[in-house]
Design an enzyme around this catalytic site. Structure first.
Site, PDB file in Angstrom:
ATOM      1  CG  HIS A 106      -2.056   0.942   1.128  1.00  0.00           C
ATOM      2  ND1 HIS A 106      -1.952   2.284   1.393  1.00  0.00           N
ATOM      3  CD2 HIS A 106      -3.330   0.718   0.739  1.00  0.00           C
ATOM      4  CE1 HIS A 106      -3.127   2.845   1.179  1.00  0.00           C
ATOM      5  NE2 HIS A 106      -3.985   1.933   0.781  1.00  0.00           N
ATOM      6  CG  ASP A 137      -8.555  -4.379  -2.463  1.00  0.00           C
ATOM      7  OD1 ASP A 137      -9.773  -4.226  -2.331  1.00  0.00           O
ATOM      8  OD2 ASP A 137      -7.795  -3.466  -2.835  1.00  0.00           O
TER       9      ASP A 137
HETATM   10  N1  CMC Z   1       4.075  -7.724  -4.623  1.00  0.00           N
HETATM   11  C1  CMC Z   1       5.412  -7.699  -4.835  1.00  0.00           C
HETATM   12  N2  CMC Z   1       6.156  -6.585  -4.739  1.00  0.00           N
HETATM   13  C2  CMC Z   1       5.532  -5.438  -4.443  1.00  0.00           C
HETATM   14  C3  CMC Z   1       4.136  -5.382  -4.216  1.00  0.00           C
HETATM   15  C4  CMC Z   1       3.403  -6.586  -4.325  1.00  0.00           C
HETATM   16  N3  CMC Z   1       2.096  -6.590  -4.133  1.00  0.00           N
HETATM   17  N4  CMC Z   1       3.787  -4.124  -3.955  1.00  0.00           N
HETATM   18  C5  CMC Z   1       4.899  -3.392  -3.995  1.00  0.00           C
HETATM   19  N5  CMC Z   1       5.963  -4.185  -4.294  1.00  0.00           N
HETATM   20  C6  CMC Z   1       7.363  -3.755  -4.385  1.00  0.00           C
HETATM   21  C7  CMC Z   1       7.619  -3.042  -5.710  1.00  0.00           C
HETATM   22  O1  CMC Z   1       8.052  -3.921  -6.699  1.00  0.00           O
HETATM   23  C8  CMC Z   1       8.672  -2.040  -5.304  1.00  0.00           C
HETATM   24  O2  CMC Z   1       9.897  -2.721  -5.262  1.00  0.00           O
HETATM   25  P1  CMC Z   1      11.255  -1.914  -5.665  1.00  0.00           P
HETATM   26  O3  CMC Z   1      11.401  -0.804  -4.664  1.00  0.00           O
HETATM   27  O4  CMC Z   1      12.317  -2.961  -5.553  1.00  0.00           O
HETATM   28  O5  CMC Z   1      11.034  -1.410  -7.061  1.00  0.00           O
HETATM   29  C9  CMC Z   1       8.318  -1.671  -3.861  1.00  0.00           C
HETATM   30  O6  CMC Z   1       7.585  -2.805  -3.355  1.00  0.00           O
HETATM   31  C10 CMC Z   1       7.439  -0.429  -3.756  1.00  0.00           C
HETATM   32  O7  CMC Z   1       6.322  -0.587  -4.632  1.00  0.00           O
HETATM   33  P2  CMC Z   1       5.667   0.614  -5.440  1.00  0.00           P
HETATM   34  O8  CMC Z   1       4.901   0.061  -6.577  1.00  0.00           O
HETATM   35  O9  CMC Z   1       6.704   1.648  -5.742  1.00  0.00           O
HETATM   36  O10 CMC Z   1       4.707   1.189  -4.311  1.00  0.00           O
HETATM   37  P3  CMC Z   1       3.452   2.111  -4.542  1.00  0.00           P
HETATM   38  O11 CMC Z   1       3.216   2.806  -3.271  1.00  0.00           O
HETATM   39  O12 CMC Z   1       3.647   2.954  -5.758  1.00  0.00           O
HETATM   40  O13 CMC Z   1       2.286   1.071  -4.884  1.00  0.00           O
HETATM   41  C11 CMC Z   1       0.518  -0.488  -4.642  1.00  0.00           C
HETATM   42  C12 CMC Z   1       1.343   0.633  -3.979  1.00  0.00           C
HETATM   43  C13 CMC Z   1      -0.694  -0.781  -3.790  1.00  0.00           C
HETATM   44  C14 CMC Z   1       0.036  -0.028  -6.035  1.00  0.00           C
HETATM   45  C15 CMC Z   1       1.410  -1.740  -4.789  1.00  0.00           C
HETATM   46  O14 CMC Z   1       1.809  -2.180  -3.504  1.00  0.00           O
HETATM   47  C16 CMC Z   1       0.706  -2.867  -5.543  1.00  0.00           C
HETATM   48  O15 CMC Z   1       0.769  -2.900  -6.775  1.00  0.00           O
HETATM   49  N6  CMC Z   1       0.038  -3.808  -4.806  1.00  0.00           N
HETATM   50  C17 CMC Z   1      -0.757  -4.840  -5.443  1.00  0.00           C
HETATM   51  C18 CMC Z   1      -2.107  -4.268  -5.873  1.00  0.00           C
HETATM   52  C19 CMC Z   1      -3.029  -4.019  -4.692  1.00  0.00           C
HETATM   53  O16 CMC Z   1      -3.176  -4.866  -3.816  1.00  0.00           O
HETATM   54  N7  CMC Z   1      -3.690  -2.876  -4.712  1.00  0.00           N
HETATM   55  C20 CMC Z   1      -4.691  -2.511  -3.692  1.00  0.00           C
HETATM   56  C21 CMC Z   1      -4.239  -1.374  -2.854  1.00  0.00           C
HETATM   57  S1  CMC Z   1      -5.193  -1.166  -1.356  1.00  0.00           S
HETATM   58  C22 CMC Z   1      -6.813  -0.782  -1.823  1.00  0.00           C
HETATM   59  C23 CMC Z   1      -6.963   0.356  -2.732  1.00  0.00           C
HETATM   60  O17 CMC Z   1      -6.212   1.309  -2.774  1.00  0.00           O
HETATM   61  O18 CMC Z   1      -7.954   0.334  -3.466  1.00  0.00           O
END
Ligand code: CMC
Length: 430
Positions: A308, A365
């Site tokens: 998140h 989720d």
């Molecule tokens: N599985 C594996 N690695 C992950 C995941 C994951 N679910 N989420 C983040 N990472 C890693 C990502 O690869 C990155 O690694 P690095 O620093 O080595 O490049 C690091 O963690 C930071 O990730 P980010 O994408 O830069 O973080 P963000 O804050 O931009 O994204 C997120 C947040 C929710 C989009 C992301 O964690 C994600 O894609 N999660 C899976 C989708 C999900 O469950 N979304 C629902 C969010 S909660 C409800 C809502 O908002 O509606």
């Protein structure tokens, strides 16, 4: 104690400005950089708004490090235990918990706005039956502005209130009809004797040809899901609603923009993606393979329902839903193998250095789909259920913004990295 300002110095020119610091009730302070361009001729650069506050708000607070979520100051776990979705709607919209008669009047008001204009029914037949229900939601919610133009004056607080009531009341009807349309089944009209969640179940599953008995455990679980999704401060869809609304577009247009933003798998679409992922994993013995894929930077696979932008701790909503899964599955006498896979996946991920070091925990989720499956909601309707719950947050945030006389159109700036100015070349000289 020093001044409550930050000094920003442009080392290339030696010019500097004192930027005031704004402090809220909780959370980190913000630098007010509104005068930065005027004084230093510079913008700030923050793709994804990782460190940017876009507004002042009194509605919801998240402490992502500690895993705290407050609606109007009340902790989410207390609301989940003692309150109901409609009481929380009142709280978010009006700022305080309602008194007895205020709640009764509010429930009555919402109940009496659940019908849809008959003309809207015809609108459904323009969609393909295999359309994703979120596509239907985007269209029908936007179309409300074509049917309810008597409440579109955004400067009129009564109009804003009526539109808010209409949206909260009509979303379950719109959603249930999207499902019924996809199945070629008759639309069920709402029943005023039923509660908000009961009504949704009735419109999803009842037939004119037979009696439909609502399962109280299913209605209770659904109410909890709506309550937990009701608001989450300036997330992607809420910011979309605020940005669309800042142009003084009507609330139905703004909320339909929010529905579109919620649909993506990085946001509300994750609940559907989680169940698809758990089904693909298929068995606890395959979990290690998928955890490995999630950790591989060359593999686009991510653990859906994990991570998140704000929570760097267990999402408090996930903790509540996880616990509720046990009760709902037991009450509904459902044995869901995907719940076992989810629990094992969480256990393995939370012990893994990759997830620990990146502070990736289950989010709202991760477990919500398990409950929705248990009550018979089809997977492609999960994000629609999220939409019904989140609508009150969107409309409360939109109302807060619109009621502020200082509201300004949202207009981010950019770093232009395209061609420098050049002259047009006639086609035969290219
Ligand atoms: N599985 C594996 N690695 C992950 C995941 C994951 N679910 N989420 C983040 N990472 C890693 C990502 O690869 C990155 O690694 P690095 O620093 O080595 O490049 C690091 O963690 C930071 O990730 P980010 O994408 O830069 O973080 P963000 O804050 O931009 O994204 C997120 C947040 C929710 C989009 C992301 O964690 C994600 O894609 N999660 C899976 C989708 C999900 O469950 N979304 C629902 C969010 S909660 C409800 C809502 O908002 O509606």
């Amino acid at each position: 104690m020093g001044k409550d300002t930050v000094t920003i110095i442009d080392n290339s020119t030696g010019k500097s400005i004192e930027v005031p610091i704004k402090r809220g009730t909780h959370g980190p302070p913000l630098m007010d950089i509104g005068k930065l361009y005027q004084e230093l001729g510079m913008f700030t650069y923050d793709p994804g708004f990782v460190a940017t506050g876009s507004c002042e708000s009194k509605i919801t607070f998240i402490d992502g490090e500690k895993g705290i979520l407050l609606y109007r100051g009340y902790p989410i776990d207390q609301l989940a235990e003692h309150s109901s979705f409609l009481e929380v709607c009142y709280l978010l919209l009006y700022g305080e918990l309602p008194l007895d008669n205020e709640l009764t009047n509010f429930e009555d008001m919402i109940t009496h706005h659940t019908m849809l204009h008959e003309g809207l029914k015809d609108f459904y037949s323009g969609f393909r039956r295999d359309a994703h229900p979120m596509a239907v939601m985007v269209g029908v919610v936007g179309a409300l502005s074509a049917f309810y133009h008597d409440s579109l004056d955004i400067r009129n607080p009564t109009h804003r209130e009526i539109s808010a009531h209409r949206l909260i009341a009509k979303l379950p009807t719109i959603a249930a009809w999207a499902y019924r349309f996809s199945r070629g089944e008759p639309f069920a009209y709402p029943k005023n004797s039923l509660s908000y969640s009961e009504n949704f179940l009735h419109m999803m599953y009842s037939f004119p040809s037979e009696d439909y008995e609502i399962n109280p455990s299913a209605a209770k679980a659904l109410d909890l899901i709506f309550l937990l999704h009701a608001d989450h401060e300036q997330n992607a869809s809420t910011s979309t609603v605020r940005l669309a609304g800042s142009s003084q577009a009507n609330p139905f247009a703004g909320i339909s923009a929010g529905v579109g933003a919620l649909w993506g798998p990085a946001h509300g679409g994750a609940n559907e993606a989680v169940i698809n992922m758990l089904s693909t994993i298929g068995d606890v013995s395959h979990i290690d393979k998928y955890v490995k894929k999630a950790k591989d930077s060359n593999d686009p696979f991510r653990l859906m329902g994990f991570g998140h932008r704000v929570y760097k701790n267990y999402d408090p909503r996930a903790a509540i839903i996880r616990k509720a899964c046990y009760d709902v599955l037991e009450d509904m006498k459902v044995d869901d193998p995907l719940f076992d896979i989810a629990l094992k996946l969480e256990e393995i991920a939370l012990k893994d250095d990759y997830f620990i070091s990146k502070k990736l925990y289950p989010n709202v989720d991760f477990y919500s789909g398990i409950i929705q499956r248990a009550i018979g909601i089809p997977t492609n309707m999960f994000t629609v259920v999220f939409t019904i719950g989140r609508c009150v947050g969107w409309i409360s945030q939109w109302n807060e913004m619109t009621a502020d006389p200082a509201m300004k159109i949202g207009r981010p700036r950019q770093l232009y990295v395209g061609h420098a100015k050049r002259d047009y070349v006639p086609i035969h000289h290219r």
